[in-house]
Write an enzyme that holds these catalytic residues in place. Structure first.
Site, mmCIF file in Angstrom:
data_model
loop_
_atom_site.group_PDB
_atom_site.id
_atom_site.type_symbol
_atom_site.label_atom_id
_atom_site.label_comp_id
_atom_site.label_asym_id
_atom_site.label_seq_id
_atom_site.Cartn_x
_atom_site.Cartn_y
_atom_site.Cartn_z
ATOM 1 N N SER A 33 0.785 -1.238 0.000
ATOM 2 C CA SER A 33 0.000 0.000 0.000
ATOM 3 C C SER A 33 0.810 1.277 0.000
ATOM 4 O O SER A 33 0.557 2.201 0.779
ATOM 5 C CB SER A 33 -0.948 0.024 1.198
ATOM 6 O OG SER A 33 -1.992 -0.825 0.948
ATOM 7 N N ASP A 62 -6.838 -0.275 3.050
ATOM 8 C CA ASP A 62 -5.490 0.305 3.071
ATOM 9 C C ASP A 62 -5.495 1.707 3.679
ATOM 10 O O ASP A 62 -4.658 2.040 4.524
ATOM 11 C CB ASP A 62 -4.922 0.368 1.647
ATOM 12 C CG ASP A 62 -5.008 -0.977 0.937
ATOM 13 O OD1 ASP A 62 -5.207 -1.996 1.624
ATOM 14 O OD2 ASP A 62 -4.898 -0.996 -0.299
HETATM 15 C C1 GLA Z 1 -5.905 -4.082 -2.546
HETATM 16 C C2 GLA Z 1 -6.999 -3.060 -2.271
HETATM 17 C C3 GLA Z 1 -7.677 -3.315 -0.938
HETATM 18 C C4 GLA Z 1 -8.111 -4.776 -0.804
HETATM 19 C C5 GLA Z 1 -6.973 -5.714 -1.177
HETATM 20 C C6 GLA Z 1 -7.397 -7.156 -1.190
HETATM 21 O O1 GLA Z 1 -4.868 -3.903 -1.637
HETATM 22 O O2 GLA Z 1 -6.460 -1.776 -2.280
HETATM 23 O O3 GLA Z 1 -8.768 -2.450 -0.771
HETATM 24 O O4 GLA Z 1 -9.259 -5.025 -1.573
HETATM 25 O O5 GLA Z 1 -6.424 -5.397 -2.440
HETATM 26 O O6 GLA Z 1 -7.758 -7.574 0.078
#
Ligand code: GLA
Length: 409
Positions: free
Chosen positions: A150, A196
């Protein structure tokens, strides 16, 4: 590197780029999700933690003049101005690029690409009626890019915290996370869930964040047992499927919920899914089976963490991985290899559990391990991964970290 050391570095680089010390320094962390994958956009539960890797922004009121050091490439609307500035200038230490745009007008998408996360958050503040001041910003990040930790949420949330600090206004943490999510949807084109941004805003040192993505209620679950550690294994691969497959998964989940006659898969049970099996496309059935099972596993894992029942948490992590691999089909050979190696080491060798984490198709695995065995486990995973896949993994430990902070302001 500690957060303070990182902030010092950012401060020095700001001074080098802009010729004066920064007035404000803020940070926002990346995250690793312990369990609860692809459940956030199904109104389910997630159990992530913020990690000790941060996006730091050092800033001062803007002069509108391009930074001292030359930039490799400038934003399409970049220009140097003199006099009273209405420009926000961001110097990035990774790509060594400068983005510059006028914040006296509604901020739109532009170049360079990474600036869209920042532009989207600024636009969110503008929609709230805020007048954005001209700023000079130095962007410095240790969150590995494109590895499912993230980095984008960290960039969005640090921008929001910087704007709050510069404006002298605080916005509600839930609204702040949602504003950042909207930036990602509308300015980066990624229809992500809310996990995230929430954990980058609300993470707490030594705690996991149990988030109910429907009610948006959060519970901090302590993870401070010194005998366990969270190991993050970056496969250092990123398959280009993430972008196209993610919205497809979302649509398949919505289709399943519709056929099951519920608002979202959060409301469905495993029994109801079995009853409706004949009405569902087999692929859609498997997607729904993952989500329904994963929501249940996440709730149980949170109970396991509260009770320090590490073997149970570990088993739930393995089950999560299998489900993501076989039913949700978002894993890949490299992630599977790491999980198999970890499972081979087993509880005797100090691994309680391991799974892929984040959106999938590369990026990282997360493992729950005995703290005393971290070195031996890391060496073994590194060696076996190199042998099987032919590339190096990057392996590190992180304690659960605090969410976004103002370091100077
Ligand atoms: C990405 C997205 C999150 C979530 C994950 C899977 O990181 O940004 O919102 O959906 O995938 O859990």
């Amino acid at each position: 590197m500690t957060l303070n050391e990182l902030a010092d570095q950012a401060s020095q680089r700001f001074a080098k780029a802009f010729g004066r010390p920064p007035r404000w320094i803020v940070a926002a962390p990346g995250r690793v999700n312990v369990i609860g994958e692809h459940t956030d956009y199904n109104d389910g539960f997630v159990l992530p933690m913020a990690i000790e890797f941060y996006t730091v922004m050092a800033a001062d009121s803007g002069t509108g003049v391009s930074p001292v050091s030359s930039s490799k490439k400038s934003g399409q609307d970049a220009r140097a101005t003199t006099g009273k500035s209405t420009f926000l200038t961001i110097r990035d230490t990774l790509f060594k690029e400068t983005a510059q745009f006028d914040v006296s007008k509604p901020v739109e998408k532009g170049e360079p690409k990474w600036s869209n996360y920042i532009r989207g958050v600024i636009a969110g503040f503008q929609w709230r009626g805020e007048k954005i001041p001209a700023l000079d910003v130095l962007l410095h990040s240790t969150v590995p890019l494109g590895s499912g930790l993230s980095s984008s949420a960290a960039l969005e949330v640090s921008t929001a915290t910087l704007l709050e600090t510069a404006l002298g206004k605080k916005i509600d943490p839930v609204e702040k996370a949602l504003l950042c999510q909207k930036a990602e949807h509308e300015y980066a084109g990624m229809p992500c869930g809310i996990m995230d941004q929430f954990v980058s805003v609300m993470g707490r040192k030594d705690h996991l964040l149990l988030l109910d993505c429907r009610s948006r209620q959060t519970e901090l679950v302590p993870l401070n047992d010194p005998s366990v550690a969270v190991l993050i294994v970056n496969t250092n691969v990123k398959h280009e499927l993430t972008g196209s497959e993610y919205p497809t998964r979302r649509r398949q989940c919505e289709a399943a919920a519709k056929i099951l006659g519920v608002p979202s898969l959060r409301d469905a049970t495993a029994a109801a899914l079995e009853d409706a099996k004949g009405k569902l496309d087999p692929l859609v059935y498997r997607r729904a089976r993952h989500v329904i099972g994963e929501i249940e596993r996440t709730v149980h894992a949170a109970e396991g963490v509260r009770a320090s029942n590490w073997p149970t948490v570990g088993q739930l992590m393995y089950a999560s991985h299998r489900s993501l691999r076989d039913d949700y089909e978002v894993s890949c050979a490299e992630l599977d290899a790491v999980v198999e190696i970890a499972e081979g080491i087993g509880v005797k060798g100090g691994v309680y559990g391991c799974r892929m984490t984040g959106g999938g198709f590369g990026g990282c695995c997360v493992a729950l391990v005995k703290a005393e065995a971290v070195d031996a486990i890391s060496k073994r995973i590194a060696a076996d991964y190199r042998k099987q896949i032919g590339i190096e993994a990057t392996i590190f430990v992180s304690r659960p970290a605090a969410g976004t902070t103002v370091i100077k302001g």
